[in-house]
Design a protein around this motif. Sequence first.
Motif, PDB file in Angstrom:
ATOM      1  N   ASP A 175       0.897  -1.250   0.020  1.00 49.18           N
ATOM      2  CA  ASP A 175      -0.091   0.115   0.041  1.00 49.18           C
ATOM      3  C   ASP A 175       0.800   1.221  -0.047  1.00 49.18           C
ATOM      4  O   ASP A 175       1.685   1.269   0.772  1.00 49.18           O
ATOM      5  CB  ASP A 175      -0.756   0.016   1.212  1.00 49.18           C
ATOM      6  CG  ASP A 175      -2.018  -0.945   1.135  1.00 49.18           C
ATOM      7  OD1 ASP A 175      -2.174  -1.802  -0.071  1.00 49.18           O
ATOM      8  OD2 ASP A 175      -2.634  -1.247   2.224  1.00 49.18           O
ATOM      9  N   LEU A 176       0.533   2.134  -0.817  1.00 43.49           N
ATOM     10  CA  LEU A 176       1.438   3.484  -1.102  1.00 43.49           C
ATOM     11  C   LEU A 176       0.752   4.514  -1.028  1.00 43.49           C
ATOM     12  O   LEU A 176      -0.448   4.750  -1.645  1.00 43.49           O
ATOM     13  CB  LEU A 176       2.085   3.339  -2.263  1.00 43.49           C
ATOM     14  CG  LEU A 176       2.926   2.225  -2.748  1.00 43.49           C
ATOM     15  CD1 LEU A 176       3.503   2.209  -4.021  1.00 43.49           C
ATOM     16  CD2 LEU A 176       4.133   2.078  -1.727  1.00 43.49           C
ATOM     17  N   LYS A 177       0.897   5.592   0.095  1.00 43.76           N
ATOM     18  CA  LYS A 177       0.264   6.776   0.035  1.00 43.76           C
ATOM     19  C   LYS A 177       0.857   7.739  -1.087  1.00 43.76           C
ATOM     20  O   LYS A 177       2.233   7.613  -1.254  1.00 43.76           O
ATOM     21  CB  LYS A 177       0.581   7.184   1.535  1.00 43.76           C
ATOM     22  CG  LYS A 177      -0.015   6.658   2.466  1.00 43.76           C
ATOM     23  CD  LYS A 177       0.324   7.324   3.889  1.00 43.76           C
ATOM     24  CE  LYS A 177      -0.537   6.337   4.919  1.00 43.76           C
ATOM     25  NZ  LYS A 177      -0.006   7.165   6.430  1.00 43.76           N
ATOM     26  N   VAL A 178      -0.089   8.643  -1.898  1.00 48.92           N
ATOM     27  CA  VAL A 178       0.688   9.292  -2.632  1.00 48.92           C
ATOM     28  C   VAL A 178       0.624  10.886  -2.366  1.00 48.92           C
ATOM     29  O   VAL A 178      -0.509  11.369  -1.533  1.00 48.92           O
ATOM     30  CB  VAL A 178      -0.544   9.405  -3.646  1.00 48.92           C
ATOM     31  CG1 VAL A 178      -0.015  10.390  -5.031  1.00 48.92           C
ATOM     32  CG2 VAL A 178      -0.755   7.851  -4.271  1.00 48.92           C
ATOM     33  N   LYS A 179       1.768  11.477  -2.361  1.00 49.06           N
ATOM     34  CA  LYS A 179       1.949  12.595  -2.011  1.00 49.06           C
ATOM     35  C   LYS A 179       1.200  13.722  -2.759  1.00 49.06           C
ATOM     36  O   LYS A 179       0.937  13.430  -3.858  1.00 49.06           O
ATOM     37  CB  LYS A 179       3.461  13.203  -2.019  1.00 49.06           C
ATOM     38  CG  LYS A 179       4.335  12.428  -1.216  1.00 49.06           C
ATOM     39  CD  LYS A 179       5.684  13.141  -1.179  1.00 49.06           C
ATOM     40  CE  LYS A 179       6.530  12.134  -0.172  1.00 49.06           C
ATOM     41  NZ  LYS A 179       8.057  12.809  -0.276  1.00 49.06           N
ATOM     42  N   GLY A 180       0.512  14.523  -2.057  1.00 52.40           N
ATOM     43  CA  GLY A 180      -0.183  15.663  -2.907  1.00 52.40           C
ATOM     44  C   GLY A 180      -1.628  15.238  -3.150  1.00 52.40           C
ATOM     45  O   GLY A 180      -2.445  16.003  -3.911  1.00 52.40           O
ATOM     46  N   ALA A 181      -2.236  13.859  -2.855  1.00 51.05           N
ATOM     47  CA  ALA A 181      -3.369  13.459  -3.282  1.00 51.05           C
ATOM     48  C   ALA A 181      -3.954  12.678  -2.044  1.00 51.05           C
ATOM     49  O   ALA A 181      -3.222  12.347  -1.145  1.00 51.05           O
ATOM     50  CB  ALA A 181      -3.495  12.523  -4.660  1.00 51.05           C
ATOM     51  N   SER A 182      -5.351  12.643  -1.939  1.00 51.31           N
ATOM     52  CA  SER A 182      -5.837  11.921  -0.930  1.00 51.31           C
ATOM     53  C   SER A 182      -6.234  10.453  -1.012  1.00 51.31           C
ATOM     54  O   SER A 182      -6.726   9.780  -0.387  1.00 51.31           O
ATOM     55  CB  SER A 182      -7.334  12.602  -0.660  1.00 51.31           C
ATOM     56  OG  SER A 182      -8.213  12.647  -1.764  1.00 51.31           O
ATOM     57  N   HIS A 183      -5.586  10.019  -2.328  1.00 48.59           N
ATOM     58  CA  HIS A 183      -5.843   8.479  -2.501  1.00 48.59           C
ATOM     59  C   HIS A 183      -4.507   7.795  -2.102  1.00 48.59           C
ATOM     60  O   HIS A 183      -3.608   8.142  -1.737  1.00 48.59           O
ATOM     61  CB  HIS A 183      -5.965   8.291  -4.194  1.00 48.59           C
ATOM     62  CG  HIS A 183      -7.113   8.903  -4.586  1.00 48.59           C
ATOM     63  ND1 HIS A 183      -8.176   8.407  -4.776  1.00 48.59           N
ATOM     64  CD2 HIS A 183      -7.026  10.212  -5.447  1.00 48.59           C
ATOM     65  CE1 HIS A 183      -9.042   9.071  -5.165  1.00 48.59           C
ATOM     66  NE2 HIS A 183      -8.582  10.346  -5.823  1.00 48.59           N
ATOM     67  N   THR A 184      -4.724   6.564  -1.959  1.00 46.05           N
ATOM     68  CA  THR A 184      -3.701   5.573  -1.460  1.00 46.05           C
ATOM     69  C   THR A 184      -3.927   4.360  -2.749  1.00 46.05           C
ATOM     70  O   THR A 184      -4.977   3.827  -3.062  1.00 46.05           O
ATOM     71  CB  THR A 184      -4.105   4.762  -0.149  1.00 46.05           C
ATOM     72  OG1 THR A 184      -4.025   5.739   0.773  1.00 46.05           O
ATOM     73  CG2 THR A 184      -3.078   3.830   0.331  1.00 46.05           C
ATOM     74  N   VAL A 185      -2.778   4.109  -3.142  1.00 43.16           N
ATOM     75  CA  VAL A 185      -2.577   2.926  -4.125  1.00 43.16           C
ATOM     76  C   VAL A 185      -2.414   1.631  -3.227  1.00 43.16           C
ATOM     77  O   VAL A 185      -1.609   1.398  -2.622  1.00 43.16           O
ATOM     78  CB  VAL A 185      -1.336   3.100  -4.963  1.00 43.16           C
ATOM     79  CG1 VAL A 185      -1.373   2.075  -5.897  1.00 43.16           C
ATOM     80  CG2 VAL A 185      -1.478   4.394  -5.674  1.00 43.16           C
ATOM     81  N   LYS A 186      -3.478   0.771  -3.384  1.00 43.90           N
ATOM     82  CA  LYS A 186      -3.756  -0.499  -2.597  1.00 43.90           C
ATOM     83  C   LYS A 186      -2.801  -1.448  -3.217  1.00 43.90           C
ATOM     84  O   LYS A 186      -2.512  -1.450  -4.487  1.00 43.90           O
ATOM     85  CB  LYS A 186      -5.093  -1.040  -2.518  1.00 43.90           C
ATOM     86  CG  LYS A 186      -6.008   0.111  -2.028  1.00 43.90           C
ATOM     87  CD  LYS A 186      -5.897   0.010  -0.355  1.00 43.90           C
ATOM     88  CE  LYS A 186      -6.929   1.078   0.085  1.00 43.90           C
ATOM     89  NZ  LYS A 186      -6.534   0.913   1.575  1.00 43.90           N
ATOM     90  N   ARG A 187      -2.447  -2.347  -2.404  1.00 41.84           N
ATOM     91  CA  ARG A 187      -1.397  -3.308  -2.367  1.00 41.84           C
ATOM     92  C   ARG A 187      -2.355  -4.414  -3.710  1.00 41.84           C
ATOM     93  O   ARG A 187      -3.396  -4.696  -3.486  1.00 41.84           O
ATOM     94  CB  ARG A 187      -1.276  -4.505  -1.662  1.00 41.84           C
ATOM     95  CG  ARG A 187      -0.300  -5.459  -1.712  1.00 41.84           C
ATOM     96  CD  ARG A 187       0.120  -6.113  -0.565  1.00 41.84           C
ATOM     97  NE  ARG A 187      -0.806  -7.358  -0.825  1.00 41.84           N
ATOM     98  CZ  ARG A 187      -0.883  -8.238   0.464  1.00 41.84           C
ATOM     99  NH1 ARG A 187      -0.535  -8.154   1.428  1.00 41.84           N
ATOM    100  NH2 ARG A 187      -1.821  -9.351   0.097  1.00 41.84           N
ATOM    101  N   GLY A 188      -1.629  -4.786  -4.918  1.00 38.51           N
ATOM    102  CA  GLY A 188      -2.285  -5.567  -5.840  1.00 38.51           C
ATOM    103  C   GLY A 188      -2.842  -4.858  -7.118  1.00 38.51           C
ATOM    104  O   GLY A 188      -3.403  -5.585  -7.958  1.00 38.51           O
TER     105      GLY A 188
END
Length: 70
Positions: free
Chosen positions: A22-35
């Motif tokens: 899981d990766l938090k994206v700087k400058g955005a409120s989204h998180t890129v989920k594992r998979g």
Amino acid sequence: MDVKDANGAKLTEGDSVSVIKDLKVKGASHTVKRGTMFKGIHLTDDPELIEVRSKEIKGLVLRTEFVRKA
């Protein structure tokens, strides 16, 4: 220039990759989920970075240590 994923597999232009953490994206409120799968990657000048396309986040650049070739 050799670009390799987290497992050491060679990445080329247009490959598909999946995120291994899981990766938090700087400058955005989204998180890129594992998979999460990204198709048609674009290689950058830096062998540790790749550019991917996402509907939610424009111009997303990921480190190769967090992706695995699909």
